[in-house]
Design a protein around this motif. Sequence first.
Motif, PDB file in Angstrom:
ATOM      1  N   UNK A 236       0.826  -1.215   0.000  1.00 13.30           N
ATOM      2  CA  UNK A 236       0.000   0.000   0.000  1.00 13.30           C
ATOM      3  C   UNK A 236       0.860   1.264   0.000  1.00 13.30           C
ATOM      4  N   UNK A 237       2.163   1.095   0.267  1.00 15.41           N
ATOM      5  CA  UNK A 237       3.043   2.260   0.271  1.00 15.41           C
ATOM      6  C   UNK A 237       4.482   1.813   0.017  1.00 15.41           C
ATOM      7  N   UNK A 238       5.179   2.538  -0.851  1.00 17.90           N
ATOM      8  CA  UNK A 238       6.587   2.249  -1.134  1.00 17.90           C
ATOM      9  C   UNK A 238       6.761   1.325  -2.331  1.00 17.90           C
ATOM     10  N   UNK A 239       8.034   1.145  -2.715  1.00 14.78           N
ATOM     11  CA  UNK A 239       8.357   0.200  -3.781  1.00 14.78           C
ATOM     12  C   UNK A 239       9.738  -0.383  -3.524  1.00 14.78           C
ATOM     13  N   UNK A 240       9.947  -1.613  -4.011  1.00 15.44           N
ATOM     14  CA  UNK A 240      11.206  -2.293  -3.732  1.00 15.44           C
ATOM     15  C   UNK A 240      11.375  -3.490  -4.662  1.00 15.44           C
ATOM     16  N   UNK A 241      12.601  -4.017  -4.687  1.00 15.00           N
ATOM     17  CA  UNK A 241      12.848  -5.294  -5.360  1.00 15.00           C
ATOM     18  C   UNK A 241      12.679  -6.393  -4.323  1.00 15.00           C
ATOM     19  N   UNK A 242      11.890  -7.394  -4.676  1.00 14.39           N
ATOM     20  CA  UNK A 242      11.626  -8.495  -3.747  1.00 14.39           C
ATOM     21  C   UNK A 242      12.176  -9.785  -4.340  1.00 14.39           C
ATOM     22  N   UNK A 243      13.021 -10.462  -3.553  1.00 11.05           N
ATOM     23  CA  UNK A 243      13.535 -11.767  -3.980  1.00 11.05           C
ATOM     24  C   UNK A 243      12.556 -12.834  -3.497  1.00 11.05           C
ATOM     25  N   UNK A 244      11.806 -13.422  -4.447  1.00  9.85           N
ATOM     26  CA  UNK A 244      10.813 -14.424  -4.049  1.00  9.85           C
ATOM     27  C   UNK A 244      11.203 -15.826  -4.541  1.00  9.85           C
ATOM     28  N   UNK A 245      12.526 -16.055  -4.636  1.00  4.76           N
ATOM     29  CA  UNK A 245      13.040 -17.348  -5.104  1.00  4.76           C
ATOM     30  C   UNK A 245      12.558 -18.499  -4.232  1.00  4.76           C
ATOM     31  N   UNK A 246      12.430 -18.250  -2.920  1.00  3.44           N
ATOM     32  CA  UNK A 246      12.009 -19.321  -2.008  1.00  3.44           C
ATOM     33  C   UNK A 246      10.601 -19.818  -2.313  1.00  3.44           C
ATOM     34  N   UNK A 267      12.121 -11.976   0.310  1.00  2.13           N
ATOM     35  CA  UNK A 267      13.083 -11.063   0.952  1.00  2.13           C
ATOM     36  C   UNK A 267      13.021  -9.681   0.319  1.00  2.13           C
ATOM     37  N   UNK A 268      12.804  -8.661   1.179  1.00  2.36           N
ATOM     38  CA  UNK A 268      12.786  -7.275   0.714  1.00  2.36           C
ATOM     39  C   UNK A 268      14.235  -6.792   0.583  1.00  2.36           C
ATOM     40  N   UNK A 269      14.650  -6.480  -0.637  1.00  4.78           N
ATOM     41  CA  UNK A 269      16.076  -6.211  -0.855  1.00  4.78           C
ATOM     42  C   UNK A 269      16.498  -4.772  -0.596  1.00  4.78           C
ATOM     43  N   UNK A 270      15.650  -3.775  -0.995  1.00  6.99           N
ATOM     44  CA  UNK A 270      16.196  -2.413  -0.906  1.00  6.99           C
ATOM     45  C   UNK A 270      15.256  -1.356  -0.342  1.00  6.99           C
ATOM     46  N   UNK A 271      13.966  -1.372  -0.712  1.00  7.95           N
ATOM     47  CA  UNK A 271      13.065  -0.276  -0.325  1.00  7.95           C
ATOM     48  C   UNK A 271      12.340  -0.511   0.997  1.00  7.95           C
ATOM     49  N   UNK A 272      11.614   0.536   1.441  1.00  9.97           N
ATOM     50  CA  UNK A 272      10.789   0.465   2.655  1.00  9.97           C
ATOM     51  C   UNK A 272       9.342   0.247   2.199  1.00  9.97           C
ATOM     52  N   UNK A 273       8.675  -0.763   2.731  1.00 11.09           N
ATOM     53  CA  UNK A 273       7.313  -1.088   2.287  1.00 11.09           C
ATOM     54  C   UNK A 273       6.323  -1.107   3.444  1.00 11.09           C
TER      55      UNK A 273
END
Length: 703
Positions: A236-246, A267-273
Amino acid sequence: MSETKNVYRLQGLSCTSCAAKFEKNIREIQTVEDVQLNFGASKIAVVGEASVEQLEAAGAFDGIKVFPDRQKLTEEKIPFWQKRENKNTMVSLFFLLFGYISSFTAGESSPATITIFALSILIGGYDLFKVGLKNLTRLEFDMKTLMTVAIIGAAIIGEWGEGAVVVFLFALSEALEGYSMEKARQSIRSLMDIAPDTAIIKRGKQEFEIAVEDIQVGDIMIIKPGQKVAMDGEVIKGQSSINQAAITGESIPVHKATGDEVFAGSLNEEGFLEVRVTKLAEDTTIAKIIHLVEEAQAERAPSQQFVDKFAKYYTPAVMIIALLVAVIPPLLMGGEWPEWIYRGLAVLVVGCPCALVISTPVAIVTAIGHAAKNGVLIKGGIHLEETGRLKVVAFDKTGTLTEGKPEVTNIASLSNMSKNDILAISAAIETFSQHPLASAILRKAAKEKAAEYTAEDFQSYTGKGAKAVINKTVYYIGSPKLFEEMLSIPEDVQNQITDLQSQGKTVMLVGTQEEVKGYLAVADQVRKSSLSIIQKLQKLGVEKTVMLTGDNQATGKAIGTQLGLSDVKAELMPQDKLEAIKSLREQYSKVAMIGDGINDAPALASATVGIAMGGAGTDTALETADIALMADDLEKLPYTIALSRKTLNVIKQNITFAFGLKLLALLLIIPGWLTLWMAIFADVGSTLIVVLNSMRLMKTKYN
């Protein structure tokens, strides 16, 4: 009838025969109505009333510990050599070696040597005898009964040294079997540890760290860079790269922004969500994956059912053969009693079906766990085996072989109207439509900044097109068939339409009742990876690749030629796809259908193996398909078929090797060439080889 069903996790469940005995003991509890034991996942479901104490009493013979399913286990990591039973095995080995030293110095028959060997037998075989003697009194014949009789028999005829070797090697075999199943189960445990136990929840202006079990749907979850997502939800707020390999097996992180779905365990790699929680802890995608994988491991594959049934009759048969070998030659042929009793005992030892019983489950559990870690959910051993036998693979077109996101490729004016106006009028009418092609036109109009017109009195013609009033003129948009009913399409326009259709494009005419003003051509883009995937399938031995599509023949044929497919069946309604699958099954027997699991549900259900794409995003795909590719990625299909074929080969190798070695050893016993310790060494060796052979499945590459 009580419907109380409780699920428990088990610790210390060491072998398949122990599992069967544990299940039998629980069934004997009067208040228990039904039991389903899942050896692969080390879980048990009990219908009826039974306390943890009663269940542990039923498994006391194997030291089985029972825990409620929802209880978070902080499992103590005990090194292999520090486990009590393995320590006993090592002490037994010490006395065994000491006994052989004594036999060289004091003689084989000396009281000191016999005492040392007896200590080796008692220490190493204590757990074995406890179960074996009890089984013998109840006339229950399993591996431990065979071993107990063989060891006691060896002691009676004075073969103390060989008896001690048999005890040590059998204990080693049991330890290896337990270790291998533990390694196979770890793939599930690693899935269970993916999602965090707690999450930071924002309520008002305050933030709290809360256990995932206490989080409610609608709560706002804070995810900082480097943190794992604890619950499924919507950004609902923010954007990021998410590693969803698992979850999906995708190696490349996925960009997520407002409105996108995120999965627990990613795994949230860089941004605040900030994420709104959409599912409870037990309903998250990772929870469903774990549940389905555990269920899959509980379901016996056909080859395992055969081995289990075979072992049921095999063990008593070995007892009878051993008795006949020990008794008939001395009674009828003047043979020496000690010599033939010894050979009878060797038959018991070599007949132990350890390697045979473990040959299938260790391969199935390893393969299903490995697939789950690579983003492929196989819902049972039977589906794994069937995938290994596939001859035909049928694909839905849209969203499977193609991107599922059509794009406008051509705009042409056939009148004094500009291309921009053709696009603007088309977009005005299609604003009211739900058709996938409509969204392609609207995207193109927005991109080209086309003029905005207001359409009124919209009316749809199912399967043909639509009309609406724009600036007091009635405009139509639709297939050439719609316009053929109103006017005569000029031959040069007809040729242009045919040419575009032969390129795999869908043509929509725009005009009035009197005149065709222009047209748009829309094409669903073929996935870049589709061609290489079809080629990989052909290399794997798939005889026929078929595309099933609702598109026209020309579009279907164009894509089929581009991808090198064996066959294309076009202009199909959902029921036609179902009939096509039934027809392929009649011809080729083993047929897979790959689709998105929603509109292809009937065809998926009818195929030998139904494979759904994008399982992580849709519950329907997880529920309807036999196999779900968690990512929207067809690249996993060749990997799945390769893994299944390799598993089938490993199971065949395991059964052939285990059974062949038994047969060879039995033949060597008759002339007296096989000693007791050689017999058990052959059994331990075959168990070890079967386990190591199954572990090769973990090396199956995804690409």
